[in-house]
Motif scaffolding. Structure first.
Motif, PDB file in Angstrom:
ATOM      1  N   ALA A 199      10.436 -22.898 -12.960  1.00  0.00           N
ATOM      2  CA  ALA A 199      10.631 -21.783 -12.755  1.00  0.00           C
ATOM      3  C   ALA A 199       9.739 -20.696 -13.315  1.00  0.00           C
ATOM      4  CB  ALA A 199      11.298 -21.166 -12.179  1.00  0.00           C
ATOM      5  N   ALA A 200       9.174 -19.659 -12.889  1.00  0.00           N
ATOM      6  CA  ALA A 200       8.586 -18.344 -13.812  1.00  0.00           C
ATOM      7  C   ALA A 200       9.657 -17.322 -13.565  1.00  0.00           C
ATOM      8  CB  ALA A 200       7.100 -17.906 -13.204  1.00  0.00           C
ATOM      9  N   ALA A 201      10.334 -17.281 -11.739  1.00  0.00           N
ATOM     10  CA  ALA A 201      11.052 -16.723 -12.824  1.00  0.00           C
ATOM     11  C   ALA A 201      12.576 -16.836 -10.758  1.00  0.00           C
ATOM     12  CB  ALA A 201      10.466 -14.792 -11.868  1.00  0.00           C
ATOM     13  N   ILE A 202      13.548 -15.697 -11.156  1.00  0.00           N
ATOM     14  CA  ILE A 202      14.147 -16.448  -9.809  1.00  0.00           C
ATOM     15  C   ILE A 202      14.278 -14.878  -9.387  1.00  0.00           C
ATOM     16  CG2 ILE A 202      15.405 -18.499 -10.931  1.00  0.00           C
ATOM     17  CD1 ILE A 202      17.414 -15.293 -10.571  1.00  0.00           C
ATOM     18  N   PHE A 203      14.950 -15.344  -7.421  1.00  0.00           N
ATOM     19  CA  PHE A 203      14.821 -13.781  -6.615  1.00  0.00           C
ATOM     20  C   PHE A 203      16.421 -14.025  -6.544  1.00  0.00           C
ATOM     21  CE2 PHE A 203      11.962 -16.262  -4.840  1.00  0.00           C
ATOM     22  CZ  PHE A 203      12.450 -16.480  -3.275  1.00  0.00           C
ATOM     23  N   ALA A 204      17.378 -13.573  -6.649  1.00  0.00           N
ATOM     24  CA  ALA A 204      18.625 -13.214  -6.612  1.00  0.00           C
ATOM     25  C   ALA A 204      19.321 -12.779  -4.723  1.00  0.00           C
ATOM     26  CB  ALA A 204      19.489 -13.338  -7.662  1.00  0.00           C
ATOM     27  N   ALA A 205      19.038 -13.016  -4.387  1.00  0.00           N
ATOM     28  CA  ALA A 205      20.531 -12.295  -3.330  1.00  0.00           C
ATOM     29  C   ALA A 205      21.781 -11.721  -3.905  1.00  0.00           C
ATOM     30  CB  ALA A 205      20.930 -13.666  -2.033  1.00  0.00           C
ATOM     31  N   PRO A 206      22.442 -10.612  -3.450  1.00  0.00           N
ATOM     32  CA  PRO A 206      23.385 -10.163  -3.492  1.00  0.00           C
ATOM     33  C   PRO A 206      24.670 -10.612  -3.561  1.00  0.00           C
ATOM     34  CG  PRO A 206      23.172  -8.821  -1.536  1.00  0.00           C
ATOM     35  CD  PRO A 206      21.926 -10.160  -2.219  1.00  0.00           C
ATOM     36  N   LEU A 207      25.915 -10.708  -4.162  1.00  0.00           N
ATOM     37  CA  LEU A 207      27.027 -11.014  -4.000  1.00  0.00           C
ATOM     38  C   LEU A 207      27.365 -10.696  -2.805  1.00  0.00           C
ATOM     39  CD1 LEU A 207      29.015 -10.394  -7.401  1.00  0.00           C
ATOM     40  CD2 LEU A 207      27.769 -13.127  -6.563  1.00  0.00           C
TER      41      LEU A 207
ATOM     42  N   ALA B 234      20.810 -11.542 -15.224  1.00  0.00           N
ATOM     43  CA  ALA B 234      19.901 -11.271 -16.419  1.00  0.00           C
ATOM     44  C   ALA B 234      19.899 -12.046 -17.599  1.00  0.00           C
ATOM     45  CB  ALA B 234      19.220 -10.383 -16.739  1.00  0.00           C
ATOM     46  N   ALA B 235      21.214 -12.049 -18.331  1.00  0.00           N
ATOM     47  CA  ALA B 235      21.282 -12.088 -19.966  1.00  0.00           C
ATOM     48  C   ALA B 235      21.259 -13.692 -19.783  1.00  0.00           C
ATOM     49  CB  ALA B 235      22.750 -11.318 -20.057  1.00  0.00           C
ATOM     50  N   ALA B 236      21.618 -14.663 -18.752  1.00  0.00           N
ATOM     51  CA  ALA B 236      21.805 -15.833 -18.901  1.00  0.00           C
ATOM     52  C   ALA B 236      20.923 -17.356 -19.129  1.00  0.00           C
ATOM     53  CB  ALA B 236      22.867 -16.280 -17.465  1.00  0.00           C
ATOM     54  N   LEU B 237      19.295 -15.825 -18.825  1.00  0.00           N
ATOM     55  CA  LEU B 237      17.957 -15.975 -18.663  1.00  0.00           C
ATOM     56  C   LEU B 237      17.220 -15.521 -19.628  1.00  0.00           C
ATOM     57  CD1 LEU B 237      18.319 -15.859 -14.370  1.00  0.00           C
ATOM     58  CD2 LEU B 237      18.473 -18.396 -15.278  1.00  0.00           C
ATOM     59  N   THR B 238      16.142 -17.137 -19.391  1.00  0.00           N
ATOM     60  CA  THR B 238      14.460 -16.287 -20.462  1.00  0.00           C
ATOM     61  C   THR B 238      13.621 -16.114 -19.650  1.00  0.00           C
ATOM     62  OG1 THR B 238      14.212 -18.699 -21.032  1.00  0.00           O
ATOM     63  CG2 THR B 238      15.621 -18.113 -22.400  1.00  0.00           C
ATOM     64  N   ILE B 239      14.413 -16.118 -18.050  1.00  0.00           N
ATOM     65  CA  ILE B 239      13.113 -15.836 -16.751  1.00  0.00           C
ATOM     66  C   ILE B 239      13.955 -14.505 -16.483  1.00  0.00           C
ATOM     67  CG2 ILE B 239      11.932 -17.820 -16.710  1.00  0.00           C
ATOM     68  CD1 ILE B 239      12.994 -18.663 -14.529  1.00  0.00           C
TER      69      ILE B 239
END
Length: 316
Positions: free
Chosen positions: A112-120, A136-141
């Motif tokens: 995957a080139a990016a992820i789109f994340a729902a809020p908590l 964001a800190a846990a990923l390289t995308i």
């Protein structure tokens, strides 16, 4: 072998992402099993339609109805079929950070080139900020904020979004909170160039989103070539042409984006256009009846289109 690092690739994606990123449905067979052949044909159709990217496993991708193993198969299949021709962005929704990181890292590992994340759910502004920053800190995308209060029940304030852009390492948002125009302007005023905004909501406000400074849209629509044409005309400086195309097809855009049955309408059209093999939806999910089918086809005919045509259309 390419010398491009994941971080460099992510930055490139950040700098160039714009246009129409289609929210793809997840195809199923009549018995409810995954239809991987239809994923392949769906990808080919979207690329022929001229989309800039694919967004999968969003709310209308029925991600909440899949097992973890099925999620992995769907991501891997979309990435394999796209073969690097367009980026694939993957939806993430979890009850906490650990689950979100797990989903996101699996997507990244699959290509995957990016992820789109729902809020908590029901989290404070401070908790939402920490959540997205940690993700964001846990990923390289790149991480994309998915701001859709009507579905998620959680509002993400413009101030939090702007802070994430400036301090949190999150520089994309899929913004779907009406009135969209005012919120887009507010985010841009606060975040400046640190936040790239995509619209959504079925494309119902696509023209206004672009005029307010959105760089594109992330939305589902079974005639994506129409949205591509609107974007291309706007990007070329032809505002009148973009508006004319938008106005011509707005009745269909509006009709398809109906609450509760929008996915069923979209899958019906994709099946009739020969893009997927079956319009099956996993439960729970509302189906359409024969009268609604006739109504939908009447709207399609009214705007000058036909479900008998195969392949991507040339839209004027």
């Amino acid at each position: 072998m390419s010398s491009t690092t994941p971080a460099a690739a992510s930055q490139s994606s950040l700098n160039t992402a714009r246009g129409v990123y289609t929210i793809c449905p997840t195809p199923f067979h009549h018995d409810g099993t995954l239809d991987l052949h239809s994923i392949a044909s769906l990808v080919e159709f979207q690329i022929a339609a001229g989309v800039s990217g694919l967004a999968i496993l969003g709310f209308l991708g029925e991600a909440h109805k899949l097992s973890n193993a099925e999620r992995r198969v769907v991501v891997e299949t979309f990435v394999k079929c796209s073969a690097g021709r367009v980026p694939v962005w993957v939806g993430v929704r979890a009850l906490g950070l650990a689950g979100a990181v797990e989903q996101a890292q699996e997507a990244a590992q699959a290509g995957a080139a990016a992820i789109f994340a729902a809020p908590l759910d029901n989290a404070s502004d401070a908790v939402q900020f920490d959540y997205y920053r940690a993700l964001a800190a846990a990923l390289t995308i790149p991480v994309v904020i998915h701001d859709f209060p009507d579905s998620f029940g959680t509002e993400i304030k413009a101030e939090v979004i702007a802070r994430l852009g400036k301090e949190g390492g999150v520089n994309f948002i899929k913004m779907e909170e009406p009135p969209v125009g005012q919120k887009i302007s507010r985010i841009r005023d606060l975040a400046g160039e640190s936040m790239r905004i995509f619209g959504g909501l079925g494309g119902v406000y696509f023209l206004e989103e672009l005029q307010r400074g959105a760089v594109g849209t992330m939305t589902g629509f079974a005639f994506p070539e129409i949205l591509v044409r609107i974007y291309d005309k706007f990007a070329a400086g032809d505002l009148a042409g973009a508006a004319a195309t938008f106005d011509r097809y707005c009745p269909l855009i509006r009709y398809e984006f109906q609450p509760k049955i929008g996915l069923a309408l979209r899958k019906y059209v994709y099946r009739k256009r020969g893009v997927i093999g079956c319009e099956a939806i996993r439960s729970p999910g509302m189906r359409i009846d024969p009268e609604t089918e006739r109504e939908l086809e009447a709207v399609i005919a009214r705007v000058g289109l036909s479900l008998d045509q195969r392949g991507a259309l040339v839209i004027e």
